[in-house]
Design a protein around this motif. Structure first.
Motif, PDB file in Angstrom:
ATOM      1  N   LYS A 400       8.011   9.373 -16.295  1.00 56.00           N
ATOM      2  CA  LYS A 400       7.555   8.323 -17.184  1.00 56.00           C
ATOM      3  C   LYS A 400       7.596   8.863 -18.610  1.00 56.00           C
ATOM      4  CE  LYS A 400       4.245   6.044 -14.046  1.00 56.00           C
ATOM      5  NZ  LYS A 400       4.567   4.614 -14.280  1.00 56.00           N
ATOM      6  N   MET A 401       7.852   7.970 -19.566  1.00 58.84           N
ATOM      7  CA  MET A 401       7.835   8.353 -20.971  1.00 58.84           C
ATOM      8  C   MET A 401       6.935   7.382 -21.723  1.00 58.84           C
ATOM      9  SD  MET A 401      10.992   9.099 -23.583  1.00 58.84           S
ATOM     10  CE  MET A 401      11.547   7.408 -23.741  1.00 58.84           C
ATOM     11  N   ARG A 402       6.078   7.917 -22.551  1.00 63.59           N
ATOM     12  CA  ARG A 402       5.066   7.122 -23.240  1.00 63.59           C
ATOM     13  C   ARG A 402       5.685   6.114 -24.195  1.00 63.59           C
ATOM     14  NH1 ARG A 402      -0.288   7.236 -25.059  1.00 63.59           N
ATOM     15  NH2 ARG A 402      -0.556   6.552 -27.222  1.00 63.59           N
ATOM     16  N   LYS A 403       5.048   4.936 -24.237  1.00 61.79           N
ATOM     17  CA  LYS A 403       5.405   3.982 -25.281  1.00 61.79           C
ATOM     18  C   LYS A 403       4.844   4.495 -26.595  1.00 61.79           C
ATOM     19  CE  LYS A 403       5.517  -0.291 -22.583  1.00 61.79           C
ATOM     20  NZ  LYS A 403       4.887  -1.614 -22.398  1.00 61.79           N
ATOM     21  N   SER A 404       5.671   4.501 -27.624  1.00 58.55           N
ATOM     22  CA  SER A 404       5.232   4.987 -28.929  1.00 58.55           C
ATOM     23  C   SER A 404       5.383   3.865 -29.938  1.00 58.55           C
ATOM     24  CB  SER A 404       6.051   6.206 -29.355  1.00 58.55           C
ATOM     25  OG  SER A 404       5.665   6.646 -30.629  1.00 58.55           O
TER      26      SER A 404
END
Length: 470
Positions: A400-404
């Motif tokens: 997973k990759m964070r929403k920025s």
């Protein structure tokens, strides 16, 4: 009922606590999760965060899900559920990979490096990782930690990851409980991690902070530093112990003691309290008068002891000097009247600043969403909406990759499952770190180390990301 309406946008969040079960149903459109249904009920069959009666928990949870579903008008088949710190263990690991020809670092490079951290950790067979959280990246050309290495050009990348793992039997029991409720487990999230997502500010994350969720029977603690969780602990004491102390010392029932705690306990002795008494009666005792100061002393003794133990845990973590953002308290115990004022007057956890927080980040208009008891449940909704650490390997071994700021997509389903063959072409330096961050962490201060890709705009970054998927 509109069953399965926009299922990809619907989150069913379940927090099974020692005192209460909280259920939230939320819809996420864009970057804003909105709660459209909720329910809370007494939790039976759970002691100090540990499920002791699967049938009883399933019965209570089934009704809570039904009530939330009726309010939302949407039935969800998958859920994200919390797990107490009582059920988990922690370890740390690291891995290093050479990047051929100083190529641009891609999401798959980061994923394989995180998988290598799991491989290097040599986890026990009876445990399964539920979170693999990289708290520090570094490259050979930089003398400071790298917050986000994606799209950087480098010949070397090192990752230090914090691994949260649970016994397989515990995970299976959670799945069994939800199966009895006709719901499938989509993800399992550590409760303190979820709470931190709901209550820590971006500035506190950058500076390093402690988040402590004090519930009815447990305290779940985590330390956030280096853009990620990097230390966790658990203490089996909570606000219910205050109730027990009052009942035992005053010789009254727990029901009466709980009422006294909720309605009359004040952490600051007010003018006139020395002469004031409370007239109480109960089915198991004659009418009696209890001095308000006695109630205060009983409560303060338990609160101070609990906070002193938590301060000791922070001190023993070896990370106190990295906690620039202070200590953030949430959970049911923080609803004690004037607790925050007491914390400041008593210099609890000095010199670290302490504040009490309520969950934020979701809309819906329900007043209960501001209740500190809802911190974990709200955090689960935010987690499902993409608000977690920069990168993470989940229980399903997907990255997973964070929403920025609404700009970066959440990466899911990229992995095909970890196998030893995935890391054979990486030049890995096995470097399993000790359990205690005091020994394993040299420098996780990333202030001022953010990296920007020169000349890149959003369209170029999106194109590179899409090109990796096909």
């Amino acid at each position: 009922m509109q069953e399965d309406l926009n299922p990809n946008n619907i989150t069913l969040a379940i927090d099974i606590g020692s005192s209460k079960i909280h259920v939230l149903i939320a819809e996420t459109i864009g970057d804003a999760p909105r709660v459209i249904g909720w329910s809370t009920c007494e939790s039976q069959g759970v002691q100090k965060g540990i499920v002791t009666n699967i049938e009883q928990v399933s019965l209570n949870l089934r009704q809570a899900i039904r009530d939330a579903t009726n309010m939302a008008g949407i039935k969800a088949k998958k859920a994200i559920v919390s797990i107490s710190g009582a059920h988990v263990e922690y370890t740390s690991s690291s891995a290093v990979a050479n990047i051929p020809e100083r190529a641009e670092i891609q999401i798959r490079d980061i994923e394989r490096l995180m998988q290598a951290c799991v491989y290097n950790a040599s986890l026990k067979k009876e445990y399964v990782p539920i979170h693999v959280l990289p708290y520090k990246f570094s490259v050979r050309d930089y003398k400071v930690p790298i917050e986000d290495p994606l799209f950087m050009n480098a010949d070397n990348l090192e990752c230090h990851a914090y691994i949260v793992m649970a016994k397989k039997s515990i995970v299976e029991n959670l799945k069994k409980i939800l199966t009895k409720c006709e719901v499938e487990v989509e993800d399992i999230v550590l409760s303190s991690y979820a709470s931190s997502i709901a209550v820590l500010t971006p500035e506190e994350r950058r500076q390093g902070a402690v988040c402590i969720d004090i519930g009815a029977q447990t305290c779940d603690l985590m330390i956030y530093s280096g853009a990620s969780m990097c230390y966790g602990s658990y203490f089996p004491v909570g606000s219910a112990h205050i109730t027990s102390d009052i009942a035992r010392v005053l010789g009254i029932s727990r029901e009466v003691a709980e009422k006294l705690k909720v309605e009359y306990v004040d952490m600051i002795v007010q003018e006139g309290d020395a002469q004031r008494g409370l007239n109480i009666s109960s089915k198991d005792a004659e009418n009696k008068t209890i001095p308000v100061t006695t109630l205060h002393k009983i409560t303060e003794a338990r609160v101070r002891e609990t906070l002193d133990v938590l301060a000791g845990i922070i001190e023993n973590s070896g990370m106190r000097d990295q906690i620039g953002g202070g200590v953030v308290l949430t959970g049911g115990m923080t609803k004690l009247k004037n607790l925050e004022q007491y914390l400041h007057q008593a210099c609890v956890m000095h010199p670290l600043p302490v504040r009490i927080a309520t969950p934020t980040g979701v809309s819906g208009g329900f007043e209960i969403l501001k209740d500190p008891e809802m911190a974990t449940a709200v955090g689960l909704v935010l987690y499902a909406s993409g608000y977690f650490t920069n990168y993470e390997l989940t229980m399903q071994n997907t990255i997973k990759m964070r929403k920025s700021h609404g700009m970066q997509p959440t990466m899911q389903g990229l992995s095909s499952g970890f196998q030893e063959g995935n890391v054979q072409d990486l030049q890995i330096k096995k470097q399993v770190l000790p359990m205690q961050p005091k020994q394993k962490t040299q420098n996780t201060d990333v202030e001022g180390s953010g990296v920007k890709v020169g000349g890149d705009n959003l369209l170029q970054r999106a194109w590179r990301w899409l090109s990796q998927l096909f």
